[in-house]
Write a protein that holds these residues in place. Structure first.
Motif, PDB file in Angstrom:
ATOM      1  N   VAL A 219      -0.293  -0.655   1.564  1.00  0.00           N
ATOM      2  CA  VAL A 219      -0.594  -1.682   0.560  1.00  0.00           C
ATOM      3  C   VAL A 219       0.070  -2.967   1.046  1.00  0.00           C
ATOM      4  O   VAL A 219       1.290  -3.106   0.987  1.00  0.00           O
ATOM      5  N   LYS A 220      -0.725  -3.883   1.557  1.00  0.00           N
ATOM      6  CA  LYS A 220      -0.197  -5.106   2.178  1.00  0.00           C
ATOM      7  C   LYS A 220       0.149  -6.106   1.082  1.00  0.00           C
ATOM      8  O   LYS A 220      -0.690  -6.863   0.625  1.00  0.00           O
ATOM      9  N   SER A 221       1.418  -6.122   0.707  1.00  0.00           N
ATOM     10  CA  SER A 221       1.797  -6.896  -0.473  1.00  0.00           C
ATOM     11  C   SER A 221       3.063  -7.724  -0.306  1.00  0.00           C
ATOM     12  O   SER A 221       3.915  -7.752  -1.202  1.00  0.00           O
ATOM     13  N   PRO A 222       3.238  -8.446   0.830  1.00  0.00           N
ATOM     14  CA  PRO A 222       4.354  -9.393   0.895  1.00  0.00           C
ATOM     15  C   PRO A 222       4.216 -10.438  -0.202  1.00  0.00           C
ATOM     16  O   PRO A 222       3.147 -11.033  -0.363  1.00  0.00           O
ATOM     17  N   GLY A 223       5.271 -10.636  -0.963  1.00  0.00           N
ATOM     18  CA  GLY A 223       5.180 -11.494  -2.132  1.00  0.00           C
ATOM     19  C   GLY A 223       4.727 -12.903  -1.846  1.00  0.00           C
ATOM     20  O   GLY A 223       4.078 -13.543  -2.677  1.00  0.00           O
TER      21      GLY A 223
ATOM     22  N   VAL B  94       9.165  -7.289   5.217  1.00  0.00           N
ATOM     23  CA  VAL B  94       8.357  -6.573   6.203  1.00  0.00           C
ATOM     24  C   VAL B  94       7.282  -7.497   6.764  1.00  0.00           C
ATOM     25  O   VAL B  94       6.949  -7.444   7.952  1.00  0.00           O
ATOM     26  N   GLY B  95       6.766  -8.379   5.903  1.00  0.00           N
ATOM     27  CA  GLY B  95       5.816  -9.364   6.388  1.00  0.00           C
ATOM     28  C   GLY B  95       6.449 -10.332   7.366  1.00  0.00           C
ATOM     29  O   GLY B  95       5.767 -10.855   8.264  1.00  0.00           O
ATOM     30  N   VAL B  96       7.747 -10.555   7.247  1.00  0.00           N
ATOM     31  CA  VAL B  96       8.459 -11.472   8.149  1.00  0.00           C
ATOM     32  C   VAL B  96       8.780 -10.796   9.480  1.00  0.00           C
ATOM     33  O   VAL B  96       8.540 -11.363  10.558  1.00  0.00           O
ATOM     34  N   ILE B  97       9.307  -9.560   9.425  1.00  0.00           N
ATOM     35  CA  ILE B  97       9.736  -8.909  10.668  1.00  0.00           C
ATOM     36  C   ILE B  97       8.591  -8.220  11.395  1.00  0.00           C
ATOM     37  O   ILE B  97       8.711  -7.874  12.573  1.00  0.00           O
ATOM     38  N   GLY B  98       7.464  -7.994  10.699  1.00  0.00           N
ATOM     39  CA  GLY B  98       6.264  -7.517  11.380  1.00  0.00           C
ATOM     40  C   GLY B  98       6.197  -6.030  11.661  1.00  0.00           C
ATOM     41  O   GLY B  98       5.508  -5.614  12.599  1.00  0.00           O
ATOM     42  N   ASP B  99       6.856  -5.190  10.867  1.00  0.00           N
ATOM     43  CA  ASP B  99       6.711  -3.733  11.046  1.00  0.00           C
ATOM     44  C   ASP B  99       5.234  -3.336  10.928  1.00  0.00           C
ATOM     45  O   ASP B  99       4.528  -3.810  10.036  1.00  0.00           O
ATOM     46  N   ASP B 100       4.779  -2.450  11.815  1.00  0.00           N
ATOM     47  CA  ASP B 100       3.380  -2.018  11.811  1.00  0.00           C
ATOM     48  C   ASP B 100       3.210  -0.862  10.825  1.00  0.00           C
ATOM     49  O   ASP B 100       3.186   0.314  11.198  1.00  0.00           O
ATOM     50  N   VAL B 101       3.071  -1.218   9.545  1.00  0.00           N
ATOM     51  CA  VAL B 101       2.952  -0.220   8.485  1.00  0.00           C
ATOM     52  C   VAL B 101       1.635   0.539   8.618  1.00  0.00           C
ATOM     53  O   VAL B 101       1.571   1.756   8.369  1.00  0.00           O
TER      54      VAL B 101
END
Length: 447
Positions: free
Chosen positions: A155-159, A130-137
């Motif tokens: 919860v912004k948690s790209p590994g 999700v951090g790569v494709i940029g979905d607006d969570v």
């Protein structure tokens, strides 16, 4: 240290190399690429902190693999709901990654609310993809919060965005979003316990101690916590921090935004438990509670003395290696081993801070290896070199210890028996004795 990666040398020290307590060890940084450290990812750190909230729903926005970090990953117990044992996932597929997964996330929240209309709190974890494709969570969370009139928290948690400590901070930010609307100036003579996840019921043990002292505990973060408990937390007069690595940041934010001072404590071992209970009473200015704490701790220590003396005979002279998550836990373990005559020859953590490493260095003997964010090869090398008889660590370290023919004690979040408080001293001492003095090790050495 000739075979150690150059990038790792500043994170591995021998005490006699340093000549004092201020080692300047390199720590609290991102793992070295390719070093295969034992430290977990950002998502793992966030989930560790938030998972025990008993009535929270967790939606993992990402591939289904990330959702494996769910059912019974922790030994956290509940006195109420057990929703936290489950996870929900958007299960992103190839087409979602190409075209975006926002619609799928919206549908997931709608479906959850359809089947669980009484939900009070939802966390949505943004994983690596999700951090790569940029979905607006964030936008989805705002939309669904308004639609269902409950907190839906991102919860912004790209590994890949940091390390496990980063995940802790992301989780603490999420908790502050829950608490923010409930800020109050009215304070009561009560405390919150931060960084205790009720592993094997440890929160209940510590709460019982405070009850005996006449001190009320409003909420534990996050062991056996419910949404209704959490929103009362801004009314506390003091926060005490048990797991410094995961919750000091939360304590700092609560001090800045709610005016609640905090202090670090430890409830592992007789010495730390006694000191912590007395210090909490003193911080609240409650002399009656202090007197009760002194008397209670004296009685418990006297009960333990004969027990410890009996086990010291079979444990004295043994050597221990410690590799745990936070620095405060490592410090408590060194002291516990010292009480029964066990020498700590190796100590490391995943998320220790410089001030914690300074304390560690002041407690251990000369030639003790001190290391941050170790990898399995380093742990194996130094355990062999130092002749460790037992390794205290987490589930990832267990196979390494057994492969080397070394005893093991699980001090991580999967365990099923309490190691905190005076009760924990009994359990811990029995476990390390059974493990180290088990006759199986003689057969292993022969083979």
């Amino acid at each position: 240290m000739g075979n150690i990666l150059d990038a790792r040398k500043s994170s591995i020290l021998f005490k006699d190399d340093c000549g004092g307590a201020k080692s300047g060890i390199c720590c609290d940084s991102d793992s070295v690429s390719g070093a295969v450290s034992q430290r977990a990812c950002v998502y793992c750190g966030a989930r560790v902190v938030l998972n025990p909230i008993t009535d929270a729903y967790h939606i993992i926005h990402g591939p289904i693999g990330c959702s494996s970090y769910t059912w019974d990953i922790r030994g956290s117990l509940t006195s109420g709901e057990d929703i936290y044992r489950n996870s929900f996932s958007t299960d992103l597929q190839e087409t979602d990654i190409i075209f975006g997964g926002v619609r799928k996330l919206e549908d997931a929240v709608d479906e959850l609310m359809k089947f669980h209309p009484s939900a009070k709190l939802i966390f949505i974890y943004a994983t690596c993809i999700v951090g790569v494709i940029g979905d607006d969570v964030d936008a989805v969370c705002r939309l669904k919060s308004e639609q269902y009139q409950i907190p839906v928290i991102p919860v912004k948690s790209p590994g890949f965005s940091g390390n496990k400590s980063t995940g802790y901070r992301m989780a603490c930010d999420a908790i502050m979003e829950v608490l923010g609307p409930h800020k109050t100036e009215a304070k009561q003579k009560a405390i919150n316990i931060l960084g205790d996840f009720n592993l094997a019921g440890e929160m209940w043990i510590i709460k019982n101690y405070f009850k005996k002292m006449g001190i009320e505990v409003i909420c534990g973060f996050t062991g056996d916590a419910s949404y209704d408990d959490m929103v009362k937390a801004p009314g506390a007069s003091l926060n005490i921090v048990q797991c410094a690595g995961s919750s000091t940041y939360l304590a700092q934010r609560m001090e800045e935004e709610f005016g609640i001072p905090y202090m670090k404590v430890s409830f592992f071992g007789v010495e730390d438990t006694t000191a912590s209970l007395i210090r909490v009473a003193e911080a609240l200015g409650d002399e009656a509670a202090r007197e009760k704490a002194v008397q209670f701790c004296k009685e418990e220590a006297e009960k333990l003395q004969g027990f410890l003396d009996k086990y010291t005979k079979s444990l004295k002279g043994k050597k221990a290696a410690i590799y745990v998550g936070g620095g405060f836990k490592a410090i408590s373990l060194i002291r516990q081993f010292d009480v029964v005559g066990i020498q700590t020859v190796l100590v490391g953590t995943q998320t220790g801070k410089k001030d914690e490493y300074e304390v560690i260095e002041s407690l251990v003997d000369q030639d003790t290896v001190i290391l941050d964010d170790a990898n399995p090869a380093e742990l194996e090398t130094f355990m062999k070199e130092k002749g460790a008889d037992i390794l205290v660590g987490g589930v990832k370290e267990r196979p390494l210890a057994y492969k080397l023919g070394v005893a093991f004690c699980d001090h991580n979040h999967e365990r099923k028996h309490p190691l905190a408080g005076f009760e924990g001293v009994y359990n811990f001492t029995r476990e390390i004795n059974r493990s180290m003095n088990n006759p199986v090790w003689e057969y292993v050495k022969v083979l």
